[in-house]
Design an enzyme around this catalytic site. Sequence first.
Site, PDB file in Angstrom:
ATOM      1  N   ASP A  48       0.822  -1.218   0.000  1.00 32.94           N
ATOM      2  CA  ASP A  48       0.000   0.000   0.000  1.00 32.94           C
ATOM      3  C   ASP A  48       0.853   1.264   0.000  1.00 32.94           C
ATOM      4  O   ASP A  48       0.645   2.160  -0.819  1.00 32.94           O
ATOM      5  CB  ASP A  48      -0.913   0.045   1.237  1.00 32.94           C
ATOM      6  N   ARG A 129       0.446   4.291  17.435  1.00 31.77           N
ATOM      7  CA  ARG A 129       0.025   5.313  16.456  1.00 31.77           C
ATOM      8  C   ARG A 129       0.295   6.752  16.874  1.00 31.77           C
ATOM      9  O   ARG A 129       0.782   7.539  16.064  1.00 31.77           O
ATOM     10  CB  ARG A 129      -1.447   5.143  16.093  1.00 31.77           C
ATOM     11  N   ASP A 158      -7.008   3.185  13.134  1.00 34.77           N
ATOM     12  CA  ASP A 158      -5.688   3.803  12.995  1.00 34.77           C
ATOM     13  C   ASP A 158      -5.745   5.181  12.341  1.00 34.77           C
ATOM     14  O   ASP A 158      -5.011   6.082  12.725  1.00 34.77           O
ATOM     15  CB  ASP A 158      -4.755   2.869  12.215  1.00 34.77           C
ATOM     16  N   SER A 210      -3.596  -8.777   6.980  1.00 40.32           N
ATOM     17  CA  SER A 210      -3.195  -7.414   7.291  1.00 40.32           C
ATOM     18  C   SER A 210      -2.559  -7.427   8.676  1.00 40.32           C
ATOM     19  O   SER A 210      -3.197  -7.751   9.673  1.00 40.32           O
ATOM     20  CB  SER A 210      -4.421  -6.495   7.273  1.00 40.32           C
TER      21      SER A 210
HETATM   22  N1  ARG Z   1      -7.805  -3.783  16.132  1.00 40.76           N
HETATM   23  C1  ARG Z   1      -6.561  -3.236  16.616  1.00 40.76           C
HETATM   24  C2  ARG Z   1      -6.692  -1.773  16.878  1.00 40.76           C
HETATM   25  O1  ARG Z   1      -7.617  -1.151  16.450  1.00 40.76           O
HETATM   26  C3  ARG Z   1      -5.400  -3.556  15.682  1.00 40.76           C
HETATM   27  C4  ARG Z   1      -5.401  -2.825  14.400  1.00 40.76           C
HETATM   28  C5  ARG Z   1      -4.299  -3.318  13.559  1.00 40.76           C
HETATM   29  N2  ARG Z   1      -4.027  -2.418  12.491  1.00 40.76           N
HETATM   30  C6  ARG Z   1      -3.751  -2.813  11.266  1.00 40.76           C
HETATM   31  N3  ARG Z   1      -3.467  -1.878  10.406  1.00 40.76           N
HETATM   32  N4  ARG Z   1      -3.782  -4.065  10.898  1.00 40.76           N
HETATM   33  O2  ARG Z   1      -5.857  -1.208  17.530  1.00 40.76           O
END
Ligand code: ARG
Length: 434
Positions: A48, A129, A158, A210
């Site tokens: 990506d 993040r 995110d 992912s």
């Molecule tokens: N569900 C988790 C969260 O919201 C993990 C997210 C993982 N992010 C990703 N880009 N795969 O913090």
Amino acid sequence: MADTPRISAHSIPPPEATERMRAQAVASYEANHEDVHRVLLLYSGGLDTSVMLKWIQDEYEAEVVTLTVNLGQPGEDYHVVEEKAKRLGAVETYVVDAREEFALEFIAPAIRANAIYGLAYPLFTALGRPLIAKLAVEYARKSGCDTIAHGCTGKGNDQVRIEATVATLAPELKLIAPVRSWAMGRDEEIAYAREHGIPVKGGVESAPYSIDDNLWGRSSEGKWIEDLSHAPEDDVFQLVTRPEEAPDEPEIVTLDFDRGVPVALNGEQLGLVELLERTAELGMKHGVGIVDHIEDRIVGLKVRDIYEVPAAAIILPAHAELEKLVGTIHQNQFKPQLDRQWAYLVYAGLWWEPLRSNLDAYMDSVNEWVTGRIGLKLYKGSARVVTRESPHAVYDAQLATFAESGGLFSQQASPGFIELWSLQSRMAWRLRNE
Ligand code: ARG
């Protein structure tokens, strides 16, 4: 722009219009097309963000500076990532090792707050993040960028965490989220990548999970994971040994805490980054830290994640146990409520919210006494506390007689206590049963 077709929520554009459609800014911090000249791209080296690196140059005729943040993703080669960014036309590339800051300023407070969301998720992504976005702001300013770009989709948490951070810390910077606007599916992305000489691992058929990972854990989403009736396939577990294959012999580990933060593993003093890595290795070996979780995202959707959190699954229960030992019944009844609030704020992308600092002041105050040693037994997927020691334990096995307790406790006083303690309950019982 006069020639840009606009759509309202009520009109669906014909397919040709979609082709040429450019995302219009909805929020004040989003960039319009003409605002974008030099972009700081948060670059992972994956498909990506690699496609994005080229796409931003084409779409906006903008220069791209890349920033890759090392938060302890296992097995990442940052040199390779940086070379790839250069090859794809980045005018400047930065790789920042932020492991120390991540451990001390983000994971340590999470440990003091026993931070778990939804009874299962130790927040590793949610903690990473705001730091990544803070560094993006720093490097965007340093390298003269007007815009920050990230690779998050429009469906997840995110985007919220990154954009809330940028909008809070740098109101002068604009933001673009190409995955949200470029209307490419995976096949189009791969075609775009092939066309522009961007290496694609696997192929269209072998869509990967992912993944997001750092020192504190790893998540997998997508593929069969979205099918709630599908039990985990073995290939999703890239860190933790499956419990049924873990050693037949249990292993005892000890963790020493100093004011709520782990400082030694099996008696050996370690910096926090190394302690987290070494604890994770032990958990991985013994199948500890596998979580299969349905989660309420902030953006409304539910998602299923497979988490591998070998370090957190050992350290969090150890910390909670020690905290409970040194706290009074009143502190122990109260703190979990604030712990939950802390975890929810951080999950929900509001790291910079003043309430979090207020809560941290409380967490620090409680944790001033959280010093001592916890022993755990690791065995085929479980990490169970087996020993506790602390100079501050509110515990005395000798509290049997008035004299032995130094005048603090007398068994003779217990009946009087019980009479008053149960008074209202007894009165109510009598009234209701008359
Ligand atoms: N569900 C988790 C969260 O919201 C993990 C997210 C993982 N992010 C990703 N880009 N795969 O913090």
